[in-house]
Design a protein around this motif. Sequence first.
Motif, mmCIF file in Angstrom:
data_model
loop_
_atom_site.group_PDB
_atom_site.id
_atom_site.type_symbol
_atom_site.label_atom_id
_atom_site.label_comp_id
_atom_site.label_asym_id
_atom_site.label_seq_id
_atom_site.Cartn_x
_atom_site.Cartn_y
_atom_site.Cartn_z
ATOM 1 N N GLY A 11 36.108 145.022 0.261
ATOM 2 C CA GLY A 11 36.813 143.758 0.174
ATOM 3 C C GLY A 11 36.165 142.639 0.952
ATOM 4 N N ASP A 12 35.334 142.978 1.939
ATOM 5 C CA ASP A 12 34.668 141.963 2.753
ATOM 6 C C ASP A 12 33.262 141.628 2.255
ATOM 7 O OD1 ASP A 12 36.866 141.902 4.474
ATOM 8 O OD2 ASP A 12 36.069 143.565 5.690
ATOM 9 N N LEU A 13 32.863 142.251 1.190
ATOM 10 C CA LEU A 13 31.492 142.061 0.704
ATOM 11 C C LEU A 13 31.412 140.918 -0.294
ATOM 12 C CD1 LEU A 13 30.410 145.803 0.265
ATOM 13 C CD2 LEU A 13 30.099 144.307 2.248
ATOM 14 N N PRO A 14 30.226 140.300 -0.453
ATOM 15 C CA PRO A 14 30.076 139.156 -1.370
ATOM 16 C C PRO A 14 30.143 139.572 -2.834
ATOM 17 C CG PRO A 14 27.958 139.781 -0.437
ATOM 18 C CD PRO A 14 28.984 140.585 0.286
ATOM 19 N N ARG A 15 30.565 138.627 -3.688
ATOM 20 C CA ARG A 15 30.609 138.862 -5.130
ATOM 21 C C ARG A 15 29.382 138.218 -5.771
ATOM 22 N NH1 ARG A 15 36.285 140.209 -7.064
ATOM 23 N NH2 ARG A 15 34.979 140.602 -8.870
ATOM 24 N N GLU A 16 28.213 138.571 -5.274
ATOM 25 C CA GLU A 16 26.962 137.992 -5.745
ATOM 26 C C GLU A 16 25.964 139.108 -6.014
ATOM 27 O OE1 GLU A 16 25.728 134.305 -3.529
ATOM 28 O OE2 GLU A 16 27.211 135.104 -2.125
ATOM 29 N N PRO A 17 24.856 138.768 -6.709
ATOM 30 C CA PRO A 17 23.821 139.791 -6.916
ATOM 31 C C PRO A 17 23.178 140.159 -5.587
ATOM 32 C CG PRO A 17 23.516 137.925 -8.404
ATOM 33 C CD PRO A 17 24.532 137.502 -7.397
ATOM 34 N N GLY A 18 22.689 141.388 -5.515
ATOM 35 C CA GLY A 18 22.016 141.806 -4.296
ATOM 36 C C GLY A 18 21.874 143.304 -4.202
ATOM 37 N N VAL A 19 21.641 143.744 -2.976
ATOM 38 C CA VAL A 19 21.381 145.154 -2.703
ATOM 39 C C VAL A 19 22.352 145.630 -1.632
ATOM 40 C CG1 VAL A 19 19.690 146.761 -1.732
ATOM 41 C CG2 VAL A 19 18.954 145.015 -3.337
ATOM 42 N N TYR A 20 22.809 146.871 -1.775
ATOM 43 C CA TYR A 20 23.688 147.466 -0.770
ATOM 44 C C TYR A 20 23.070 148.779 -0.292
ATOM 45 C CZ TYR A 20 25.104 150.291 -4.772
ATOM 46 O OH TYR A 20 25.099 151.116 -5.878
ATOM 47 N N GLN A 21 23.360 149.135 0.968
ATOM 48 C CA GLN A 21 22.845 150.375 1.549
ATOM 49 C C GLN A 21 23.982 151.124 2.237
ATOM 50 O OE1 GLN A 21 18.946 149.916 3.721
ATOM 51 N NE2 GLN A 21 19.411 147.736 3.504
ATOM 52 N N PHE A 22 24.113 152.414 1.947
ATOM 53 C CA PHE A 22 25.022 153.287 2.686
ATOM 54 C C PHE A 22 24.243 153.864 3.861
ATOM 55 C CE2 PHE A 22 27.428 152.985 -1.179
ATOM 56 C CZ PHE A 22 28.755 153.135 -0.788
ATOM 57 N N LEU A 23 24.778 153.707 5.092
ATOM 58 C CA LEU A 23 24.080 154.098 6.308
ATOM 59 C C LEU A 23 24.834 155.186 7.057
ATOM 60 C CD1 LEU A 23 23.312 150.503 7.680
ATOM 61 C CD2 LEU A 23 21.871 151.890 6.177
ATOM 62 N N GLU A 24 24.063 156.040 7.741
ATOM 63 C CA GLU A 24 24.620 157.024 8.661
ATOM 64 C C GLU A 24 24.180 156.629 10.063
ATOM 65 O OE1 GLU A 24 25.070 161.849 8.893
ATOM 66 O OE2 GLU A 24 23.104 161.046 8.357
ATOM 67 N N ARG A 25 25.162 156.350 10.936
ATOM 68 C CA ARG A 25 24.840 155.887 12.277
ATOM 69 C C ARG A 25 24.216 157.001 13.104
ATOM 70 N NH1 ARG A 25 24.693 150.547 11.674
ATOM 71 N NH2 ARG A 25 26.708 149.580 11.263
ATOM 72 N N GLY A 26 23.219 156.649 13.926
ATOM 73 C CA GLY A 26 22.581 157.589 14.838
ATOM 74 C C GLY A 26 22.473 156.999 16.219
#
Length: 615
Positions: A11-26
């Motif tokens: 819900g906080d992400l932009p409604r535009e073209p682009g790239v997303y990344q799922f991250l695992e914190r270390g």
Amino acid sequence: MDASEVRARAGDLPREPGVYQFLERGDDADTVLYVGKAVDIRDRVRSYADHRGGEAASSRANGEAVSGPRSDRIRKMVGRADAIDTAVTDTETQALLLEANLIKRHQPRYNVRLKDDKSYPLVQLTNHEYPRIEITRDPDDAATVFGPYTRKDEVETVVKAIRETYGLRGCSDHKFRNRDRPCLDHEMGLCSAPCVDAIGAESYAEDVSSAIRFFEGETGILADPLRREMEQAAQAEEFERAANARDRLETVEAFHGEGGEAVSSPGSRRELDVLAAVVEGGDATVARLHADAGQLVDRSRHRLDAPEGEDRVASLLSAFLTQYYAERELPDAILLSERPDDEDVLGWLESAGVDVSVPGAGREGKLVELALKNARSGVGGADDPVGALGQALDIPRPERIEGFDVSHAQGKAVVGSDVCFVDGSAENSDYRRKKLPERNDDYANMRELVRWRAERAVDGRDDRPDPDLLLIDGGEGQLGAAMDALDEVGWEVPCIALAKSEELVVTPDGVAERSSAASQASPDNVERFDDDASHLHLLQRVRDEAHRFAVQYHQSVRDEVATALDEVEGVGPETRRRLLRRFGSIDAIRDAGEPALLDVEGVGPTTAERIDRRL
């Protein structure tokens, strides 16, 4: 991260073209688990909270091609993720290229990834005052380069013949700069020793020019000397040497006739790429043929993780096209074995002026069939010992294997070798070697060698990629020493050993016995592969090459050539050179016996007896 958390963050992400990344914190750094592109980032990320798999509702995520229930792979990825990062772009094409670059940079576990970019070998003459000749897949910018060639064994034969005929050096710059006497290559007739001014710059340049003329097509400049050597050996009734010269002559004379296949490029296309993909189980291969001005000039095969979903080949081609061409110049046309499933990829290529087609017949169809044949030969089954090894060891496919061995003489001149095989073939440019402290302790020496490699990798001081598997020459003791080193440094790489005596595979934590030959009682961490198993033969090649490389370095450190033969009365430089040419090494001379020594010109009964007694 569960579904409700994904939905909330989306819900906080932009409604535009682009790239997303799922991250695992270390603790030290974040791990990128997955990279995807989207026309609307918010909608795409929100789809990961849909247990029915949102990729099917909009355009597909790169390489996953999910239709129907969400794959277990993506479900696991979302479960591991702690955060989501995004980057907005102006256009969908920018998102496509950014996604490809991020995948290549981070190699996310849950994406389809281009694992290697292995092409056929080249021959280069370096840009030095005394150029070095060598086989490489990564030529220097200023070098004179010839190729690519399709048969590495034939290229090796030709390069050795050139060195024997014209004496071009093959040593590293470090070895060349620090010589005060000729090395073993000179003794064996492979080098004219410019390092110690045994040949002048002008004469050496003439020899380099001769080598260049051969690679430019003047076969006789190398074939003629070989033919004379063969005839002289036959007349002297040295039939083994004559047969060896004959075999080299046949390779040299056929070399330029098989350098490339003539193919007609369709229409007026100047450059053409042909791509064909094959998926089998968890492995996938894309074969690429490249034609320029009607001539097939390059061929390569590329390994990827197999995508999931129904149309895996189409997804594979979509992922490959963006990752491979994101940092390369596009050809005029691309022929494909199947239409990619990502319309954004096709739109990008079309906007760049690339003619993309999936031919069904005719000349273009035959090119695709040839590419498919290349792809099938690189994935799965008995023809894939690398994949079979991964299955046997229950590890991911070990594309890069590094082999380690130690050599010394009762604790003196202790050295270690680190050789590298990529996709089952020796990668000589990634070989390394190291002098070790002098001690007569094989376990301590192996621990020192592996710790050296591990520390360089962890500290980022080694310019090579991390291997997928380490192979130790030895048994449980050597493997235990290597594992101690890995644990001390904290380098997590699978590691096994191969014992010479019975060709037993030793693992650190117990590998289930899988072959019928392993039915005998044995420790849980020892396995016997079938004698004719291709993956056992692969391990043997790596082990034997590590041993050869270590022994070679050990001999150079001891400078055995300068002591053993030089001390034999009646053996001068020319006789020593003939001995080394005939037998190849001091060990072989030692094992030859007096009758064989007498066959060498200049060696009489008295000298043969002295050599045999001295060695």
